[in-house]
Design a protein around this motif. Structure first.
Motif, PDB file in Angstrom:
ATOM      1  N   TYR A   3       0.843  -1.192   0.000  1.00 44.45           N
ATOM      2  CA  TYR A   3       0.000   0.000   0.000  1.00 44.45           C
ATOM      3  C   TYR A   3       0.878   1.242   0.000  1.00 44.45           C
ATOM      4  CZ  TYR A   3      -3.774  -3.174   1.485  1.00 44.45           C
ATOM      5  OH  TYR A   3      -4.693  -4.193   1.560  1.00 44.45           O
ATOM      6  N   GLN A   4       0.286   2.363  -0.383  1.00 43.33           N
ATOM      7  CA  GLN A   4       0.995   3.634  -0.360  1.00 43.33           C
ATOM      8  C   GLN A   4       0.926   4.301   1.006  1.00 43.33           C
ATOM      9  OE1 GLN A   4       2.855   4.839  -3.024  1.00 43.33           O
ATOM     10  NE2 GLN A   4       2.377   2.791  -3.816  1.00 43.33           N
ATOM     11  N   ASN A   5      -0.185   4.117   1.712  1.00 41.75           N
ATOM     12  CA  ASN A   5      -0.424   4.845   2.959  1.00 41.75           C
ATOM     13  C   ASN A   5      -0.547   3.947   4.184  1.00 41.75           C
ATOM     14  OD1 ASN A   5      -0.677   7.515   1.716  1.00 41.75           O
ATOM     15  ND2 ASN A   5      -2.539   6.687   0.799  1.00 41.75           N
ATOM     16  N   LEU A   6      -0.433   2.657   3.966  1.00 44.64           N
ATOM     17  CA  LEU A   6      -0.502   1.689   5.064  1.00 44.64           C
ATOM     18  C   LEU A   6       0.709   0.776   5.025  1.00 44.64           C
ATOM     19  CD1 LEU A   6      -4.188   0.329   4.802  1.00 44.64           C
ATOM     20  CD2 LEU A   6      -3.397   2.288   6.154  1.00 44.64           C
ATOM     21  N   ASN A  26      -0.925  11.176  10.151  1.00 41.43           N
ATOM     22  CA  ASN A  26      -1.715  10.001   9.772  1.00 41.43           C
ATOM     23  C   ASN A  26      -3.172  10.334   9.436  1.00 41.43           C
ATOM     24  OD1 ASN A  26       0.587   8.356  10.209  1.00 41.43           O
ATOM     25  ND2 ASN A  26       0.135   8.318  12.398  1.00 41.43           N
ATOM     26  N   ALA A  27      -3.400  11.537   8.936  1.00 44.81           N
ATOM     27  CA  ALA A  27      -4.749  11.974   8.604  1.00 44.81           C
ATOM     28  C   ALA A  27      -5.362  11.061   7.545  1.00 44.81           C
ATOM     29  CB  ALA A  27      -4.735  13.419   8.096  1.00 44.81           C
ATOM     30  N   LEU A  28      -6.683  10.914   7.620  1.00 49.36           N
ATOM     31  CA  LEU A  28      -7.406  10.045   6.703  1.00 49.36           C
ATOM     32  C   LEU A  28      -7.798  10.802   5.442  1.00 49.36           C
ATOM     33  CD1 LEU A  28      -9.821   8.285   9.230  1.00 49.36           C
ATOM     34  CD2 LEU A  28      -7.670   7.378   8.303  1.00 49.36           C
ATOM     35  N   ASN A  29      -7.153  10.483   4.331  1.00 46.94           N
ATOM     36  CA  ASN A  29      -7.593  11.013   3.049  1.00 46.94           C
ATOM     37  C   ASN A  29      -8.297   9.888   2.279  1.00 46.94           C
ATOM     38  OD1 ASN A  29      -5.461   9.400   2.246  1.00 46.94           O
ATOM     39  ND2 ASN A  29      -4.231  11.053   1.398  1.00 46.94           N
ATOM     40  N   LYS A  30      -8.770  10.198   1.083  1.00 51.84           N
ATOM     41  CA  LYS A  30      -9.526   9.216   0.312  1.00 51.84           C
ATOM     42  C   LYS A  30      -8.709   7.965   0.028  1.00 51.84           C
ATOM     43  CE  LYS A  30     -12.614  12.433  -2.126  1.00 51.84           C
ATOM     44  NZ  LYS A  30     -12.987  12.983  -3.461  1.00 51.84           N
ATOM     45  N   ASP A  31      -7.455   8.157  -0.334  1.00 54.32           N
ATOM     46  CA  ASP A  31      -6.617   7.010  -0.663  1.00 54.32           C
ATOM     47  C   ASP A  31      -6.394   6.103   0.542  1.00 54.32           C
ATOM     48  OD1 ASP A  31      -6.418   7.911  -3.268  1.00 54.32           O
ATOM     49  OD2 ASP A  31      -4.464   8.862  -2.986  1.00 54.32           O
ATOM     50  N   THR A  32      -6.189   6.723   1.701  1.00 50.73           N
ATOM     51  CA  THR A  32      -5.982   5.933   2.920  1.00 50.73           C
ATOM     52  C   THR A  32      -7.236   5.160   3.280  1.00 50.73           C
ATOM     53  OG1 THR A  32      -4.389   7.573   3.712  1.00 50.73           O
ATOM     54  CG2 THR A  32      -5.260   6.027   5.331  1.00 50.73           C
ATOM     55  N   ALA A  37     -10.219   0.049   3.548  1.00 49.35           N
ATOM     56  CA  ALA A  37     -11.328  -0.805   3.114  1.00 49.35           C
ATOM     57  C   ALA A  37     -10.789  -2.117   2.542  1.00 49.35           C
ATOM     58  CB  ALA A  37     -12.183  -0.076   2.083  1.00 49.35           C
ATOM     59  N   ASP A  38      -9.710  -2.043   1.782  1.00 47.15           N
ATOM     60  CA  ASP A  38      -9.125  -3.234   1.174  1.00 47.15           C
ATOM     61  C   ASP A  38      -8.536  -4.163   2.224  1.00 47.15           C
ATOM     62  OD1 ASP A  38      -8.140  -4.444  -1.543  1.00 47.15           O
ATOM     63  OD2 ASP A  38      -6.392  -4.485  -0.225  1.00 47.15           O
ATOM     64  N   VAL A  39      -7.814  -3.619   3.184  1.00 46.24           N
ATOM     65  CA  VAL A  39      -7.167  -4.475   4.182  1.00 46.24           C
ATOM     66  C   VAL A  39      -8.188  -5.079   5.143  1.00 46.24           C
ATOM     67  CG1 VAL A  39      -6.609  -2.827   6.042  1.00 46.24           C
ATOM     68  CG2 VAL A  39      -5.008  -4.662   5.488  1.00 46.24           C
ATOM     69  N   VAL A  90     -15.452   1.350   5.649  1.00 45.83           N
ATOM     70  CA  VAL A  90     -14.365   1.300   6.629  1.00 45.83           C
ATOM     71  C   VAL A  90     -14.890   1.141   8.049  1.00 45.83           C
ATOM     72  CG1 VAL A  90     -12.371   2.518   7.588  1.00 45.83           C
ATOM     73  CG2 VAL A  90     -12.829   2.627   5.136  1.00 45.83           C
ATOM     74  N   PHE A  91     -15.593   2.129   8.550  1.00 44.76           N
ATOM     75  CA  PHE A  91     -15.939   2.163   9.971  1.00 44.76           C
ATOM     76  C   PHE A  91     -16.923   1.053  10.346  1.00 44.76           C
ATOM     77  CE2 PHE A  91     -14.243   6.145   8.658  1.00 44.76           C
ATOM     78  CZ  PHE A  91     -13.492   6.596   9.719  1.00 44.76           C
ATOM     79  N   ASN A  92     -18.030   0.933   9.619  1.00 44.06           N
ATOM     80  CA  ASN A  92     -18.957  -0.163   9.882  1.00 44.06           C
ATOM     81  C   ASN A  92     -18.341  -1.512   9.530  1.00 44.06           C
ATOM     82  OD1 ASN A  92     -20.761   1.796  10.630  1.00 44.06           O
ATOM     83  ND2 ASN A  92     -22.071   1.602   8.822  1.00 44.06           N
ATOM     84  N   ALA A  93     -17.492  -1.516   8.511  1.00 40.59           N
ATOM     85  CA  ALA A  93     -16.840  -2.766   8.112  1.00 40.59           C
ATOM     86  C   ALA A  93     -15.947  -3.303   9.227  1.00 40.59           C
ATOM     87  CB  ALA A  93     -16.031  -2.553   6.834  1.00 40.59           C
TER      88      ALA A  93
END
Length: 259
Positions: A3-6, A26-32, A37-39, A90-93
């Motif tokens: 990953y780029q951000n993880l 470690n701010a949450l942007n769209k890419d992060t 979501a993927d991980v 993400v959050f509910n997942a």
């Protein structure tokens, strides 16, 4: 997984996920969020993963919020979509994952960062960290489940106070009101999370997942008693139940297969 951000690493059935944007706190942007979501999906479908530790890079911030610049010119519909997509993917997942997620809060957990930690099933916090939901200082409210999960964890009065004042609280204060499970020195943060997951790893995987599902049903007013009864019944059909009973009768440690 690259990953780029993880940073993501699976060791001894524990998936270690580090949000790696230290310069941006470690701010949450769209890419992060997309990578998270993927991980999460990977953890859900991978039998080798028995639990997840989620943390931030460095010692200053777990996640210091969302990347405000990305949505500063949004209209109402775009804001709703931002919250809906983030919550669902993400959050509910995380909250609905059958695998236990532990947030290892290594520094500031603010806004979307605290919401991310609250979506996890357990929270361990370094003793120097501070936590809060400062969205009203931007003319917003929490949009990733913060109003709901904070209320579930600390009660209506304290949740309204924290959200409407936008005040940060210390790690010991967070433990006192039930927002986090443990406060530990920074060097002990990951090892404490590992200690908990290593205990969970000794238990029946399907039963652990069923227990998480039933508890989440309770806090989300999703007919928790019925969910518990159904999940309880399904446990009787598993090989792990038969192994657990045999091990108990034979006075030995069970060898669970997750089947």
């Amino acid at each position: 997984m690259a990953y780029q951000n993880l940073i993501s690493e699976l060791k001894e059935n524990i998936l270690y996920v580090t949000i790696n944007r230290e310069k941006a706190l470690n701010a949450l942007n769209k890419d992060t969020l997309a990578e998270l979501a993927d991980v999460i999906a990977y953890a859900d479908k991978t039998d080798e993963v028995r639990g997840v530790i989620l943390t931030g890079a460095g010692e200053k911030a777990f996640v210091a919020g969302a990347d405000i610049k990305e949505f500063s010119d949004y209209n109402g519909k775009q804001g709703e979509d931002l919250a809906k997509i983030g919550q669902n993917q993400v959050f509910n997942a995380i909250e609905n994952s059958p695998k236990p997620f532990i947030a290892a809060i290594n520094g500031f957990a603010l806004g979307g960062g605290l919401e991310l930690a609250m979506a996890c099933h357990m929270r361990i916090v370094a003793d120097h960290a501070k936590l809060g939901l400062p969205e009203v200082t931007l003319g917003l409210i929490p949009g990733y489940g913060g109003t709901q999960r904070l209320t579930q964890l600390v009660g209506k009065g304290k949740a309204i106070e924290m959200i409407t004042t936008a005040s940060m609280i210390t790690a010991p204060a967070a433990e006192k009101i039930g927002l986090v499970n443990y406060v530990v020195p920074q060097p002990d943060l990951i090892s404490k999370a590992e200690e908990i997951l290593n205990l969970i790893k000794q238990r029946a995987p399907l039963a652990v997942s069923a227990a998480i599902k039933a508890v989440i049903a309770a806090v989300n007013n999703n007919n928790g008693y019925a969910t518990e009864i159904e999940a309880f019944g399904k446990c009787f059909e598993t090989a792990d139940f038969k192994e657990g009973v045999s091990a108990f009768v034979e006075k030995r440690k069970p060898n669970f297969s997750g089947k």
